[in-house]
Design an enzyme around this catalytic site. Structure first.
Site, PDB file in Angstrom:
ATOM      1  N   PHE A 162      49.832  15.126 108.888  1.00  0.00           N
ATOM      2  CA  PHE A 162      49.763  14.267 107.700  1.00  0.00           C
ATOM      3  C   PHE A 162      49.612  15.055 106.414  1.00  0.00           C
ATOM      4  CE2 PHE A 162      45.167  14.768 108.494  1.00  0.00           C
ATOM      5  CZ  PHE A 162      44.683  14.984 107.216  1.00  0.00           C
ATOM      6  N   LYS A 186      59.162  13.752 114.225  1.00  0.00           N
ATOM      7  CA  LYS A 186      58.152  12.724 114.445  1.00  0.00           C
ATOM      8  C   LYS A 186      57.048  12.967 113.426  1.00  0.00           C
ATOM      9  CE  LYS A 186      54.563  11.581 115.931  1.00  0.00           C
ATOM     10  NZ  LYS A 186      53.404  10.933 115.182  1.00  0.00           N
ATOM     11  N   GLU A 189      51.906   9.219 111.345  1.00  0.00           N
ATOM     12  CA  GLU A 189      51.951   7.787 111.037  1.00  0.00           C
ATOM     13  C   GLU A 189      51.142   7.456 109.789  1.00  0.00           C
ATOM     14  OE1 GLU A 189      48.664   8.474 114.134  1.00  0.00           O
ATOM     15  OE2 GLU A 189      50.659   9.265 113.596  1.00  0.00           O
ATOM     16  N   SER A 239      45.655  19.944 114.965  1.00  0.00           N
ATOM     17  CA  SER A 239      44.389  20.475 115.451  1.00  0.00           C
ATOM     18  C   SER A 239      44.594  21.297 116.719  1.00  0.00           C
ATOM     19  CB  SER A 239      43.415  19.336 115.727  1.00  0.00           C
ATOM     20  OG  SER A 239      43.857  18.565 116.833  1.00  0.00           O
ATOM     21  N   CYS A 294      45.633  23.575 106.346  1.00  0.00           N
ATOM     22  CA  CYS A 294      45.305  24.523 107.419  1.00  0.00           C
ATOM     23  C   CYS A 294      45.044  25.914 106.854  1.00  0.00           C
ATOM     24  CB  CYS A 294      46.416  24.570 108.466  1.00  0.00           C
ATOM     25  SG  CYS A 294      47.976  25.252 107.851  1.00  0.00           S
ATOM     26  N   GLU A 396      36.513  23.296 112.299  1.00  0.00           N
ATOM     27  CA  GLU A 396      37.351  22.975 111.142  1.00  0.00           C
ATOM     28  C   GLU A 396      36.975  21.596 110.608  1.00  0.00           C
ATOM     29  OE1 GLU A 396      42.019  23.397 109.950  1.00  0.00           O
ATOM     30  OE2 GLU A 396      41.588  22.429 111.862  1.00  0.00           O
TER      31      GLU A 396
END
Length: 511
Positions: A162, A186, A189, A239, A294, A396
């Protein structure tokens, strides 16, 4: 923009984000949707259609059907389409950035930067005729020549995060397509609209239908891509637990895989550093995009006696952060992406206090902007005296939380970083060339910055971490990207010309 479908929700109508298959929007029969929020307002702005197995299979079948003609399309034609796509991206940057900000929450300037970094990979991919040149050795034996070529894999896919709905997909699909593959995206969402707009621009640029498809969904869509035998390669960014899941399952189904996982990026500040430069770098690296990167610098390692002064300067800057809607001018930091993510990050702040770290700046106390009281806002947070056994150091957080750790000397700082399970990015601020060179040589991290806070390489170099930050053998974009999206073929040939044919039952040699 073609996202014109609507569905009823309460008294109003909410836009429905669909799929992009074979050059057109499609709706699945799953009957399942997800909510897309405007993080600044804290309200639902759209619904996203979740794909069922039939929809996923349709996208894969179209990609497979498009592969043969696309892989046989000349390099010149592929490059012409990529150049046209580059032109369209340049002309639509502001529009794409506004879409990103409306669903992710990051400030508009940051969203523009994201599109630009993705555009750099498109520009790199435009050099594919040079990047795909193989090697040739003439006369390795009597009348024998050897040469190598790189050929496309087939259908490739990415499961995208995202936090960069434009940049991360553009780190992958331009190179994959340039190499002759077809591609399935993909998206997350949480912010699915920008990928659909990219699909429209690719079609406008002349990309044949079926070469690039977009399917929205959740774990059901992910598992369908992983298990389908017609998908040859999977890329993932997210992740570490999910990266490991993707890596293991992709390998189980005999796919090529690159799965980028979590990070805990350190910034070492040496006693001789330009402290103002280090603080400026840390502010952008820790709080830019509300820490949802990240490559965010979430740990500052203060070496020697510099800690108190560093914390003092950081405290002033963190308290002056301007937090508000990402589309507003003069805002440094927008909201977090969802209420659930806000709750998760806040729980880490609570945990840090409980663990005994000193909370110098408490972003939980932020006053939300007028008219945006339901938005997912959190101010910048600053912890001092964080210890390596604390969860806020080990895990994280993915939010605007910076932890300061004290190290007695350079060796202790290096050892601290090398012991951490993640090895994505790291920086050092120093005026000493010997310290910088030793650091870059001995640190066990994939990307290193010297007086650079976010060491994300340019597109012609490759991006990727070490240890539990990357599962797979090849990094992203650059020549590593070209190698990931192609397979090597080596041809050894001889054309008889006055050579007497004889049978030889020993191991072939070139003598």
């Amino acid at each position: 923009m073609l996202l014109a479908g609507t569905m009823k929700k309460g008294r109003g109508a909410v836009e429905l984000v669909k799929h992009w298959i074979n050059g057109a929007e499609k709706t699945s029969k799953s009957g399942r949707q997800g909510e897309v929020f405007n993080p600044a307002l804290g309200t639902v702005s759209k619904q996203v259609d979740f794909a069922d197995i039939e929809t996923i299979d349709s996208a894969i079948a179209n990609s497979k059907s498009a592969f043969s003609p696309w892989s046989q399309t000349s390099l010149t034609k592929r490059v012409q389409i990529l150049f046209a796509f580059r032109h369209l991206l340049n002309s639509k940057k502001e529009e794409l950035a506004a879409i990103i900000t409306s669903e992710h929450g990051k400030v508009l300037s940051d969203a523009l930067g994201e599109v630009t970094r993705g555009l750099e990979v498109v520009e790199f991919a435009c050099g594919i005729p040079h990047l795909l040149k193989g090697g040739y050795s003439e006369g390795v034996s009597q009348g024998v020549d050897v040469y190598s070529i790189r050929q496309p894999l087939g259908v490739c896919a990415i499961i995208s995060p995202f936090n960069f709905p434009a940049m991360v997909p553009m780190w992958m699909f331009p190179l994959a397509i340039a190499c002759g593959n077809t591609f399935i995206l993909k998206p997350s969402e949480k912010d699915p609209s920008c990928p659909l707009r990219l699909a429209e621009l690719l079609k406008e640029a002349g990309l044949p239908d079926g070469v690039f498809n977009v399917v929205n969904g959740d774990k059901e869509s992910v598992d369908a891509l992983l298990s389908n035998p017609n998908v040859s390669a999977i890329s993932f960014v997210g992740s570490t637990p999910i990266a490991k899941y993707i890596y293991e399952n992709a390998a189980k189904f005999e796919k090529r895989v690159q799965a980028l996982g979590g990070a805990k990026n350190h910034c070492v500040v040496m006693p001789d550093a330009d402290l103002d430069q280090a603080v400026a770098g840390l502010m952008g690296a820790a709080y830019g995009s509300a820490g949802e990167r990240c490559m965010a610098q979430s740990v500052a390692v203060a070496v020697g006696n510099i800690g108190d002064e560093l914390v003092s300067k950081l405290t002033k800057e963190v308290n002056n952060l301007r937090v508000g809607p990402g589309l507003d001018k003069g805002v440094d930091m927008g909201p977090l992406v969802t209420a659930q993510h806000l709750e998760k990050v806040t729980s880490y702040i609570d945990l840090g206090v409980k663990e005994g770290a000193k909370l110098i700046v408490d972003g939980r106390k932020i006053k939300k902007p007028q008219g945006y009281e339901k938005g997912f806002y959190l101010g910048g947070c600053l912890f001092d005296h964080v210890k390596e056994n604390m969860r806020i150091y080990k895990e994280e957080i993915f939010g605007p939380v910076l932890s300061v750790v004290r190290a007695k000397n350079f060796n202790e700082a290096v050892d601290l970083i090398n012991k951490h399970e993640f090895g994505n990015g790291v920086s050092i601020f120093t005026r000493d060339g010997d310290s910088a060179r030793t650091f870059s040589s001995h640190i066990k991290v994939g990307m290193v910055g010297i007086n650079i806070p976010i060491p994300v390489p340019m597109a012609f170099h490759s991006f990727g971490g070490w240890k539990r930050s990357l599962f797979g053998d090849q990094h992203v974009h650059g020549m590593e990207g070209v190698r990931f999206y192609t397979k090597l073929k080596t041809i050894t040939s001889r054309w008889p010309s006055g050579i007497k044919a004889t049978s030889n039952f020993t191991m072939p040699t070139m003598n």
